[in-house]
Design a protein around this motif. Structure first.
Motif, PDB file in Angstrom:
ATOM      1  N   SER A  39       6.866   5.740  -4.411  1.00 28.77           N
ATOM      2  CA  SER A  39       7.318   4.754  -3.439  1.00 28.77           C
ATOM      3  C   SER A  39       7.443   5.399  -2.070  1.00 28.77           C
ATOM      4  O   SER A  39       7.646   6.610  -1.953  1.00 28.77           O
ATOM      5  N   LYS A  40       7.361   4.569  -1.037  1.00 29.84           N
ATOM      6  CA  LYS A  40       7.628   5.014   0.325  1.00 29.84           C
ATOM      7  C   LYS A  40       9.024   4.540   0.694  1.00 29.84           C
ATOM      8  O   LYS A  40       9.244   3.371   1.018  1.00 29.84           O
ATOM      9  N   GLU A  75       8.608   0.628   0.082  1.00 30.62           N
ATOM     10  CA  GLU A  75       7.280   0.047  -0.059  1.00 30.62           C
ATOM     11  C   GLU A  75       6.660   0.603  -1.331  1.00 30.62           C
ATOM     12  O   GLU A  75       6.461   1.808  -1.456  1.00 30.62           O
ATOM     13  N   TYR A  76       6.367  -0.287  -2.299  1.00 33.35           N
ATOM     14  CA  TYR A  76       5.876   0.134  -3.604  1.00 33.35           C
ATOM     15  C   TYR A  76       4.620  -0.646  -3.978  1.00 33.35           C
ATOM     16  O   TYR A  76       4.577  -1.854  -3.819  1.00 33.35           O
ATOM     17  N   GLU A 109       3.446   3.309  -3.103  1.00 34.69           N
ATOM     18  CA  GLU A 109       2.825   4.100  -2.039  1.00 34.69           C
ATOM     19  C   GLU A 109       1.543   4.739  -2.565  1.00 34.69           C
ATOM     20  O   GLU A 109       0.509   4.727  -1.919  1.00 34.69           O
ATOM     21  N   THR A 110       1.642   5.310  -3.772  1.00 36.17           N
ATOM     22  CA  THR A 110       0.462   5.817  -4.477  1.00 36.17           C
ATOM     23  C   THR A 110       0.574   5.409  -5.937  1.00 36.17           C
ATOM     24  O   THR A 110       1.677   5.219  -6.460  1.00 36.17           O
TER      25      THR A 110
END
Length: 245
Positions: free
Chosen positions: A189-190, A232-233, A235-236
């Motif tokens: 996640s970011k 924000e999910y 992120e990767t």
């Protein structure tokens, strides 16, 4: 009579139900969240019992019980969820396993299960805070599954390290005799706008019934933080290994 007007394309998922899907496409922006985290040591055998053989717990045998309230989530809507995070290794890869997740809406349950394989079930998740005292509860089918309490204060924490998440995604085949998808994946996640404070706290399982999360009973609380952030999910996200079941 003519055919329907809905066009299906496997390269462009529509979501279900067709006319009004439960959730939209990601990534998902979670805003103004309230988060309580209580870390504690746990019996090694209890930790191993909640994870597949492919994973190994870290030597400190820590569980982080987490509670989230999200008033704003793009594509999914407001909801709360709670889950234990279990730091572990997948070979040489270090992450944290999520054995159980309790979420409060059908949209979030469907999205979490279908998109990445989060092990979600429906439950009510509440967090209340006042004058530095925080309490959290998870209730399901009339039972209070998890209860937590904390007192926090002191300096603001604006940076924290988070291990990647490890999930197992499974989709049965049409005969339910095997799987169309069976794989481990990992995501990050970011996290933004962190505003946390540390303190002391406790977590217990007052009335779990046959819910196996109660086996992750705390031995000694090692860390408590409470505060807010945005997320924000994903992120990767990447595949660790298809199991080929």
């Amino acid at each position: 009579m003519t055919g329907g007007t809905i066009e299906l394309d496997p390269a462009t998922p529509r979501g279900l139900p067709f006319r009004k899907p439960l959730y939209g496409p990601g990534p998902y922006l979670y805003t103004n969240g309230m988060i309580l985290v209580i870390g504690y040591t746990c019996d090694e055998q209890a930790i191993r019992a909640c994870m597949p053989r492919e994973l190994d717990p870290l030597e400190d045998h820590t569980v982080f019980m987490t509670f989230f309230q999200w008033p704003e989530v793009t594509g999914i809507g407001a909801h709360g969820f709670a889950m234990p995070l279990v730091p572990c290794k997948y070979g040489d890869y270090v992450g944290q396993w999520v054995p159980y997740l309790y979420t409060s809406t059908d949209a979030s349950l469907a999205c979490y299960r279908e998109c990445q394989g989060w092990p979600a079930v429906l439950a009510d998740v509440t967090i209340t805070e006042g004058r530095g005292k925080v309490s959290a509860r998870v209730t399901r089918n009339g039972r209070e599954i998890i209860r937590a309490a904390a007192e926090v204060g002191g300096d603001t924490i604006t940076e924290m390290d988070f291990l990647p998440i490890i999930l197992y995604k499974e989709i049965p085949n049409i005969e339910s005799t095997g799987t169309d998808v069976a794989s481990f994946l990992t995501s990050t996640s970011k996290f933004m706008n962190l505003d946390f404070r540390a303190g002391t706290g406790s977590v217990s399982f007052p009335d779990p019934g046959d819910d196996p999360i109660a086996e992750l009973a705390p031995e000694s609380v090692t860390a408590v933080v409470y505060g807010s952030m945005d997320d924000e999910y994903p992120e990767t996200i990447r595949l660790l290994e298809p199991l080929g079941l």
